[in-house]
Design a protein around this motif. Structure first.
Motif, mmCIF file in Angstrom:
data_model
loop_
_atom_site.group_PDB
_atom_site.id
_atom_site.type_symbol
_atom_site.label_atom_id
_atom_site.label_comp_id
_atom_site.label_asym_id
_atom_site.label_seq_id
_atom_site.Cartn_x
_atom_site.Cartn_y
_atom_site.Cartn_z
ATOM 1 N N ALA A 20 5.837 -3.645 1.779
ATOM 2 C CA ALA A 20 6.181 -3.411 0.375
ATOM 3 C C ALA A 20 7.683 -3.463 0.162
ATOM 4 O O ALA A 20 8.175 -3.982 -0.851
ATOM 5 N N GLY A 21 8.454 -2.943 1.137
ATOM 6 C CA GLY A 21 9.906 -2.966 1.018
ATOM 7 C C GLY A 21 10.481 -4.364 1.082
ATOM 8 O O GLY A 21 11.375 -4.723 0.304
ATOM 9 N N ILE A 39 6.056 -5.341 -12.488
ATOM 10 C CA ILE A 39 5.991 -5.522 -11.033
ATOM 11 C C ILE A 39 4.658 -6.171 -10.652
ATOM 12 O O ILE A 39 4.611 -7.098 -9.836
ATOM 13 N N TRP A 40 3.561 -5.701 -11.233
ATOM 14 C CA TRP A 40 2.238 -6.253 -10.931
ATOM 15 C C TRP A 40 2.162 -7.729 -11.288
ATOM 16 O O TRP A 40 1.565 -8.541 -10.570
ATOM 17 N N GLN A 41 2.787 -8.092 -12.410
ATOM 18 C CA GLN A 41 2.723 -9.466 -12.884
ATOM 19 C C GLN A 41 3.761 -10.373 -12.230
ATOM 20 O O GLN A 41 3.697 -11.592 -12.384
ATOM 21 N N GLY A 42 4.696 -9.801 -11.489
ATOM 22 C CA GLY A 42 5.743 -10.587 -10.853
ATOM 23 C C GLY A 42 5.282 -11.191 -9.541
ATOM 24 O O GLY A 42 4.117 -11.056 -9.134
ATOM 25 N N PRO A 43 6.193 -11.859 -8.840
ATOM 26 C CA PRO A 43 5.852 -12.471 -7.550
ATOM 27 C C PRO A 43 5.361 -11.422 -6.543
ATOM 28 O O PRO A 43 6.028 -10.402 -6.337
ATOM 29 N N ASN A 44 4.217 -11.688 -5.957
ATOM 30 C CA ASN A 44 3.629 -10.799 -4.946
ATOM 31 C C ASN A 44 3.352 -9.396 -5.466
ATOM 32 O O ASN A 44 3.214 -8.444 -4.678
ATOM 33 N N ILE A 48 2.580 -6.012 -3.279
ATOM 34 C CA ILE A 48 3.605 -4.965 -3.216
ATOM 35 C C ILE A 48 3.005 -3.606 -3.533
ATOM 36 O O ILE A 48 3.164 -2.636 -2.773
ATOM 37 N N LEU A 49 2.298 -3.531 -4.655
ATOM 38 C CA LEU A 49 1.783 -2.238 -5.099
ATOM 39 C C LEU A 49 0.665 -1.730 -4.199
ATOM 40 O O LEU A 49 0.597 -0.527 -3.893
ATOM 41 N N SER A 51 0.228 -2.503 -0.986
ATOM 42 C CA SER A 51 0.843 -2.121 0.294
ATOM 43 C C SER A 51 1.537 -0.773 0.181
ATOM 44 O O SER A 51 1.448 0.069 1.087
ATOM 45 N N TRP A 52 2.229 -0.561 -0.933
ATOM 46 C CA TRP A 52 2.909 0.712 -1.136
ATOM 47 C C TRP A 52 1.908 1.857 -1.242
ATOM 48 O O TRP A 52 2.058 2.897 -0.566
ATOM 49 N N LEU A 53 0.870 1.684 -2.057
ATOM 50 C CA LEU A 53 -0.091 2.763 -2.281
ATOM 51 C C LEU A 53 -0.875 3.076 -1.012
ATOM 52 O O LEU A 53 -0.974 4.243 -0.593
ATOM 53 N N VAL A 54 -1.411 2.055 -0.366
ATOM 54 C CA VAL A 54 -2.207 2.267 0.836
ATOM 55 C C VAL A 54 -1.329 2.771 1.978
ATOM 56 O O VAL A 54 -1.701 3.688 2.722
ATOM 57 N N GLY A 55 -0.137 2.179 2.124
ATOM 58 C CA GLY A 55 0.760 2.616 3.191
ATOM 59 C C GLY A 55 1.161 4.076 3.040
ATOM 60 O O GLY A 55 1.156 4.832 4.019
ATOM 61 N N THR A 56 1.503 4.481 1.816
ATOM 62 C CA THR A 56 1.867 5.876 1.578
ATOM 63 C C THR A 56 0.688 6.799 1.854
ATOM 64 O O THR A 56 0.841 7.854 2.484
ATOM 65 N N ALA A 57 -0.504 6.400 1.382
ATOM 66 C CA ALA A 57 -1.690 7.232 1.575
ATOM 67 C C ALA A 57 -2.037 7.375 3.061
ATOM 68 O O ALA A 57 -2.351 8.473 3.537
ATOM 69 N N VAL A 58 -1.966 6.281 3.798
ATOM 70 C CA VAL A 58 -2.311 6.317 5.227
ATOM 71 C C VAL A 58 -1.300 7.163 6.000
ATOM 72 O O VAL A 58 -1.669 7.996 6.846
ATOM 73 N N LEU A 59 -0.014 6.949 5.725
ATOM 74 C CA LEU A 59 1.023 7.719 6.417
ATOM 75 C C LEU A 59 0.909 9.201 6.075
ATOM 76 O O LEU A 59 1.021 10.071 6.952
ATOM 77 N N ALA A 60 0.671 9.496 4.800
ATOM 78 C CA ALA A 60 0.537 10.890 4.371
ATOM 79 C C ALA A 60 -0.678 11.548 5.011
ATOM 80 O O ALA A 60 -0.624 12.715 5.427
ATOM 81 N N CYS A 61 -1.773 10.817 5.110
ATOM 82 C CA CYS A 61 -2.989 11.354 5.721
ATOM 83 C C CYS A 61 -2.770 11.676 7.194
ATOM 84 O O CYS A 61 -3.195 12.732 7.687
ATOM 85 N N ALA A 62 -2.107 10.772 7.916
ATOM 86 C CA ALA A 62 -1.837 11.011 9.332
ATOM 87 C C ALA A 62 -0.943 12.232 9.526
ATOM 88 O O ALA A 62 -1.152 13.046 10.438
#
Length: 467
Positions: A20-21, A39-44, A48-49, A51-62
């Motif tokens: 996402a970064g 952001i949703w309508q822009g490139p990728n 981006i969104l 990856s950010w949401l799932v990545g944050t959720a997975v890291l937070a869960c761990a």
């Protein structure tokens, strides 16, 4: 979740955040006024969104799954290090503040007082990468950080080079915190591994302090180091003076660190509390802190304008600050009656007055109880009652509470969890787009908390009267 699974699950989450970064971080010369829809309508955008949401959720869960304990301190340090690796090499993420650091450093190295002029006065060569709101405002950071920023910009002469050095500085701050957290935790009767895990393993650390390169990392490192030295050698003038100097250095990065100094003075006492003991032992801590802040200000060749610069936070209006949320809600409720005034100065003023009273009460209570735990509570109150709340602000109390809280850890870890979802990779703050829902909900939460506190106080008085 088993510890080995948590380690690799968190690393996967950090890798998704890195994706996402790279695709949608706070890039130089990027869109300075994005929205979640743009952001949703822009490139990728979807990548981006998600990856950010799932990545944050997975890291937070761990992180959350092992909040009650980890196999060892070493295991916690190695795991946190693994999680931070993908975020060490991403573009800035979660904020554009690093561009402000570079521009303020350029102003200082160019002979301009950043406490008297905004960075547009130079003008900064990287001005178009900064958020508009901070271009004409004084720097809110302490003199030590202004000197460091000036040295970094002078040494590199480029934006990319400056970002690299600011990130290395943040990593050094976290390294200092990692070295001192076990010392502070053991002195406070807290498992060292748990303290390291709670303080350094949350998503706030990787996203905002490492990738976002916030100077809060240096402040937290110096803050924890100062408290660890004081806790390890109460009653010893030399170590107490050193602890005060470290706390003063933290305050010379961001002034809010100085909130803990009165509590550290109590922790410096060897034996029971008395005015004489406070002056004899705590005076070394307070004296070291004050001398360091004054010395940094003089060395920078600046005035104390950095104190008034803290007021610049009032320019941001977000419901994540309880006092701001209450003001927004009052404004919404008054609209149908034709009133179009601004209640924010009043509610924010009430919040700051409540903070002043609460800090005095906490210090008075800490005389006969655990002063360092109360220092963490004081930092939490400072963050909660200030007119502005950014997610990375919670790393201050998180570090101190993680090392000093013997029992309840849920409430401050929950705040860290929720805060991790408030800012998108490019620095877009979601509270700005959810104020009509977020402000009333935060106001309701404030009412519930106040009611519970009043009932608890009444119950305590009745119990005292009964005995």
């Amino acid at each position: 979740m088993p510890s080995h699974l948590a380690r690799w699950t968190g690393l996967a989450g950090a890798a998704l955040l890195a994706v996402a970064g790279f695709l949608g971080g706070a890039m130089p010369h990027g869109d300075l006024r994005p929205t979640p829809v743009s952001i949703w309508q822009g490139p990728n955008g979807p990548v981006i969104l998600v990856s950010w949401l799932v990545g944050t959720a997975v890291l937070a869960c761990a992180w959350w799954s092992l909040r009650d304990g980890v196999p060892s301190t070493r295991w916690a340090l190695v795991t946190v290090g693994l999680w931070l690796l993908p975020l060490l090499v991403t573009p800035p993420m979660g904020s554009r503040d690093v561009y402000a650091y570079a521009c303020q450093g350029a102003s200082y190295s160019g002979g301009i007082n950043p406490y008297e002029h905004g960075v547009s006065a130079l003008p900064c060569p990287w001005l178009d990468s900064m958020s508009y709101i901070w271009r004409d405002t004084p720097a809110p950071y302490g003199p030590l950080f202004v000197m460091l920023a000036g040295a970094i910009v002078t040494a590199t002469g480029s934006l990319v080079g400056s970002i690299v050095l600011f990130r290395l500085l943040a990593v050094a701050g976290l390294g200092l915190a990692a070295a001192c957290l076990p010392v502070l935790a053991r002195r406070c009767g807290v498992p060292a591994g748990r303290a390291v895990w709670l303080a350094l393993g949350s998503p706030l650390i990787g996203v905002h302090l490492v990738s976002g390169t916030h100077n809060d990392a240096v402040m937290v490192g110096l803050l924890v180091a100062g408290l660890a030295v004081v806790a390890a050698r109460p009653g010893r003038p030399g170590p107490l003076l050193l602890g005060g100097v470290l706390l003063g250095l933290a305050g010379a990065i961001k002034a809010t660190a100085l909130v803990v100094v009165p509590f550290a003075a109590l922790a410096a006492i060897a034996g029971g509390y008395s005015i004489r003991a406070l002056l004899r032992h705590g005076g070394w801590v307070v004296g070291g802190s004050v001398a360091t802040v004054v010395g940094a200000t003089v060395a920078a060749g600046l005035n104390f304008g950095w104190i008034s610069g803290l007021e610049q936070g009032n320019l941001v209006v977000a419901w994540t600050s309880p006092s701001t949320a209450v003001g927004q809600t009052v404004g919404y409720l008054a609209l149908p009656f034709g009133w179009h005034g601004d209640p924010l100065p009043v509610t924010r003023g009430i919040g700051m007055a409540a903070l002043a009273v609460l800090l005095v009460w906490l210090w008075w209570r800490a005389r006969t109880r655990d002063p360092l735990w109360h220092a963490g509570l004081a930092l939490a109150a400072t963050v909660a009652l200030a007119p502005l709340f950014h997610p990375w602000y919670w790393t201050w109390p998180l570090a101190v509470l993680a090392a000093t809280s013997r029992h309840r850890t849920g409430w401050f870890t929950v705040v860290a969890l929720v805060s991790a979802f408030l800012v998108l990779p490019d620095g877009t703050g979601l509270p700005r787009f959810t104020k009509t829902v977020g402000a009333p909900l935060m106001t309701l939460f404030v009412i519930v908390v106040v009611v519970r506190l009043v009932r608890s106080a009444r119950a305590a008085r009745r119990q005292v009267a009964a005995t």
